[in-house]
Design a protein around this motif. Sequence first.
Motif, PDB file in Angstrom:
ATOM      1  N   ASN A 248     -11.292   4.930   3.235  1.00 43.87           N
ATOM      2  CA  ASN A 248     -10.773   3.924   2.310  1.00 43.87           C
ATOM      3  C   ASN A 248      -9.280   3.696   2.522  1.00 43.87           C
ATOM      4  O   ASN A 248      -8.793   2.567   2.514  1.00 43.87           O
ATOM      5  CB  ASN A 248     -11.010   4.377   0.864  1.00 43.87           C
ATOM      6  CG  ASN A 248     -12.122   3.596   0.195  1.00 43.87           C
ATOM      7  OD1 ASN A 248     -12.876   2.891   0.849  1.00 43.87           O
ATOM      8  ND2 ASN A 248     -12.225   3.711  -1.110  1.00 43.87           N
ATOM      9  N   THR A 249      -8.540   4.793   2.701  1.00 42.43           N
ATOM     10  CA  THR A 249      -7.102   4.698   2.908  1.00 42.43           C
ATOM     11  C   THR A 249      -6.786   3.973   4.210  1.00 42.43           C
ATOM     12  O   THR A 249      -5.903   3.108   4.261  1.00 42.43           O
ATOM     13  CB  THR A 249      -6.468   6.102   2.922  1.00 42.43           C
ATOM     14  OG1 THR A 249      -6.695   6.728   1.655  1.00 42.43           O
ATOM     15  CG2 THR A 249      -4.976   6.023   3.176  1.00 42.43           C
TER      16      THR A 249
ATOM     17  N   THR B 286      -6.357  11.580  -6.384  1.00 39.11           N
ATOM     18  CA  THR B 286      -6.800  10.221  -6.060  1.00 39.11           C
ATOM     19  C   THR B 286      -7.836  10.276  -4.945  1.00 39.11           C
ATOM     20  O   THR B 286      -7.629  10.923  -3.921  1.00 39.11           O
ATOM     21  CB  THR B 286      -5.603   9.354  -5.621  1.00 39.11           C
ATOM     22  OG1 THR B 286      -4.637   9.328  -6.678  1.00 39.11           O
ATOM     23  CG2 THR B 286      -6.043   7.946  -5.324  1.00 39.11           C
ATOM     24  N   ARG B 287      -8.948   9.580  -5.155  1.00 38.47           N
ATOM     25  CA  ARG B 287     -10.001   9.537  -4.139  1.00 38.47           C
ATOM     26  C   ARG B 287     -10.226   8.121  -3.626  1.00 38.47           C
ATOM     27  O   ARG B 287     -10.316   7.899  -2.437  1.00 38.47           O
ATOM     28  CB  ARG B 287     -11.302  10.104  -4.715  1.00 38.47           C
ATOM     29  CG  ARG B 287     -11.279  11.634  -4.788  1.00 38.47           C
ATOM     30  CD  ARG B 287     -12.498  12.167  -5.498  1.00 38.47           C
ATOM     31  NE  ARG B 287     -12.629  13.621  -5.329  1.00 38.47           N
ATOM     32  CZ  ARG B 287     -13.454  14.370  -6.028  1.00 38.47           C
ATOM     33  NH1 ARG B 287     -14.227  13.821  -6.949  1.00 38.47           N
ATOM     34  NH2 ARG B 287     -13.521  15.666  -5.818  1.00 38.47           N
ATOM     35  N   ASP B 288     -10.367   7.159  -4.532  1.00 43.53           N
ATOM     36  CA  ASP B 288     -10.501   5.762  -4.138  1.00 43.53           C
ATOM     37  C   ASP B 288      -9.139   5.167  -3.826  1.00 43.53           C
ATOM     38  O   ASP B 288      -8.117   5.634  -4.341  1.00 43.53           O
ATOM     39  CB  ASP B 288     -11.125   4.935  -5.272  1.00 43.53           C
ATOM     40  CG  ASP B 288     -12.623   5.114  -5.354  1.00 43.53           C
ATOM     41  OD1 ASP B 288     -13.318   4.646  -4.443  1.00 43.53           O
ATOM     42  OD2 ASP B 288     -13.091   5.715  -6.331  1.00 43.53           O
TER      43      ASP B 288
ATOM     44  N   VAL C 140       0.847  -1.193   0.000  1.00 43.97           N
ATOM     45  CA  VAL C 140       0.000   0.000   0.000  1.00 43.97           C
ATOM     46  C   VAL C 140       0.884   1.245   0.000  1.00 43.97           C
ATOM     47  O   VAL C 140       1.833   1.343   0.794  1.00 43.97           O
ATOM     48  CB  VAL C 140      -0.940   0.000   1.230  1.00 43.97           C
ATOM     49  CG1 VAL C 140      -1.775   1.276   1.272  1.00 43.97           C
ATOM     50  CG2 VAL C 140      -1.853  -1.224   1.181  1.00 43.97           C
ATOM     51  N   ILE C 141       0.572   2.192  -0.887  1.00 44.23           N
ATOM     52  CA  ILE C 141       1.315   3.445  -0.995  1.00 44.23           C
ATOM     53  C   ILE C 141       0.506   4.544  -0.320  1.00 44.23           C
ATOM     54  O   ILE C 141      -0.646   4.789  -0.702  1.00 44.23           O
ATOM     55  CB  ILE C 141       1.572   3.830  -2.474  1.00 44.23           C
ATOM     56  CG1 ILE C 141       2.104   2.627  -3.277  1.00 44.23           C
ATOM     57  CG2 ILE C 141       2.516   5.013  -2.564  1.00 44.23           C
ATOM     58  CD1 ILE C 141       3.437   2.125  -2.852  1.00 44.23           C
TER      59      ILE C 141
ATOM     60  N   VAL D 251      -1.614  -1.003  -4.045  1.00 46.12           N
ATOM     61  CA  VAL D 251      -2.763  -0.155  -3.709  1.00 46.12           C
ATOM     62  C   VAL D 251      -2.318   1.303  -3.653  1.00 46.12           C
ATOM     63  O   VAL D 251      -1.468   1.675  -2.828  1.00 46.12           O
ATOM     64  CB  VAL D 251      -3.389  -0.570  -2.358  1.00 46.12           C
ATOM     65  CG1 VAL D 251      -4.660   0.251  -2.090  1.00 46.12           C
ATOM     66  CG2 VAL D 251      -3.704  -2.057  -2.341  1.00 46.12           C
ATOM     67  N   ASP D 252      -2.882   2.127  -4.535  1.00 46.86           N
ATOM     68  CA  ASP D 252      -2.662   3.576  -4.487  1.00 46.86           C
ATOM     69  C   ASP D 252      -3.792   4.189  -3.667  1.00 46.86           C
ATOM     70  O   ASP D 252      -4.963   3.825  -3.852  1.00 46.86           O
ATOM     71  CB  ASP D 252      -2.660   4.134  -5.914  1.00 46.86           C
ATOM     72  CG  ASP D 252      -2.338   5.623  -5.959  1.00 46.86           C
ATOM     73  OD1 ASP D 252      -1.690   6.113  -5.013  1.00 46.86           O
ATOM     74  OD2 ASP D 252      -2.742   6.289  -6.923  1.00 46.86           O
ATOM     75  N   THR D 253      -3.471   5.107  -2.776  1.00 49.13           N
ATOM     76  CA  THR D 253      -4.476   5.650  -1.863  1.00 49.13           C
ATOM     77  C   THR D 253      -4.570   7.168  -1.973  1.00 49.13           C
ATOM     78  O   THR D 253      -3.679   7.824  -2.518  1.00 49.13           O
ATOM     79  CB  THR D 253      -4.139   5.299  -0.393  1.00 49.13           C
ATOM     80  OG1 THR D 253      -2.886   5.906  -0.037  1.00 49.13           O
ATOM     81  CG2 THR D 253      -4.044   3.796  -0.195  1.00 49.13           C
TER      82      THR D 253
END
Length: 468
Positions: free
Chosen positions: A274-275, A234-236, A203-204, A252-254
């Motif tokens: 979400n993050t 980025t939102r999702d 996860v980033i 996973v981009d956050t």
Amino acid sequence: MTFTVAIVGRPNVGKSTLFNRLVGRRVAIVHDMPGVTRDRREGDATLLGMDFRVIDTAGFEDATGDSIEARMRRQTDQAVAESDVVLMLIDARAGVTPLDRHFGDLLRRCKTPVILVANKCEGKAGAPGLYESYALGLGEPVPLSAEHNEGMAELFDALMPYAKAAGALDDEDEEQEPFPDEIAVDDEEITTEDRPERPLQLVIVGRPNVGKSTLVNRLLGEDRMLTGPEAGLTRDAVTVEWEHRGRRFRLVDTAGLRKRANIDDPVEKLSVSNTLEAIRLAEVVVLVLDQAAILDKQDLTIARMVIEEGRSLVLAINKWDAVDKPEEALKRLKDRCETSLPMARGLAAVTISALTGKGIPRLMDAVQDTHAVWNRRIPTSQLNRWLEEVVSHHPPPALPGGRRIKIRYMTQTKARPPTFVIFASKPEELPESYSRYLINGLRESFKLPGVPIRLYVRAGRNPYANKG
């Protein structure tokens, strides 16, 4: 084999709601505000036994140039080109709009086949829009309500020919019952050796506009995520399957994390949730830092959150090519880590440039090394030999009356993160400072740098005493 389905349409017609329905969980942010989705998101979907890959896209925007809307549109165009079939959604309650007609014309000219879906058809309010949608020239519309789970059987029938054409489904598959050995069993009954190696969940995270999506694009080797100078693109939390040197990753981009007091936008609050959920499910978290403000207060808040969740952490200092005095910056980073993050002493910190790719191989080496440490198990015999030595060298402080706490036994109860239990005569009396001494000793003696270590003290006797 499987096949890929892209969900497209103008903003706010229910694309993300249908995506969540098909993947079986709420992973895409859903809100009444148009244009919430910006990056395309992929997931494994199941519809009445039919398995396929589904792509949620940003709303079709009639935009060109280099605006955010135009970049979102290019992401959607790419998703359409990569898919076996496209679901074009309209809002049946709103009827067919000029934008629906415009994008219907565009989709009719593309090579990918299109299924027209009239969403929000629950009740009678959507009937006029459903009949009106025939005029789009995309064939018979499929009426459904993604929110209320209505019309899924009709969508299954519409997708069936494309599943068969892609080799993902045939008549035998439809009729065949699963054999007993094909039925999934509980994960707890499966050992790691019994199943293929699962992807590493990477996860980033970081503050807004530090280069998280640019880093993800560099890792993937394509413009997969929307990037630009605007903060908060980025939102999702977007997940992408990826392979690096033969190792599978779930990348996973956050969304960027700002101070909670500065957040009043309801969509941003959903993005933050979400993050945080992505962090809880992570194995390794890469915290991207901007070289101009290394480990500021918000960075430290994020790092502590990751460590408290028990995740392994790697620091990536981005835009390093713009640093004037690298030696001073590295010393400042080291001092900051030692004073502010002592609970994960030895954190891996890698200098990179996400834009040019410099330092990316070293970053991935650090990720895999940290993951290995996070999974490490230490034999009980080694632990107890070590414990005997450190306690004899530095015993626990004496209690009132001169009595001492007896530490009898130690074992590692789990990895991910390394977690240990010590059995002592008076566990509630053991000072926190002595626990920290033991944790630091474990970290140094068994080479456990940069990962959180959990240590619990329990009452009880050595379970192996008087056995032999």
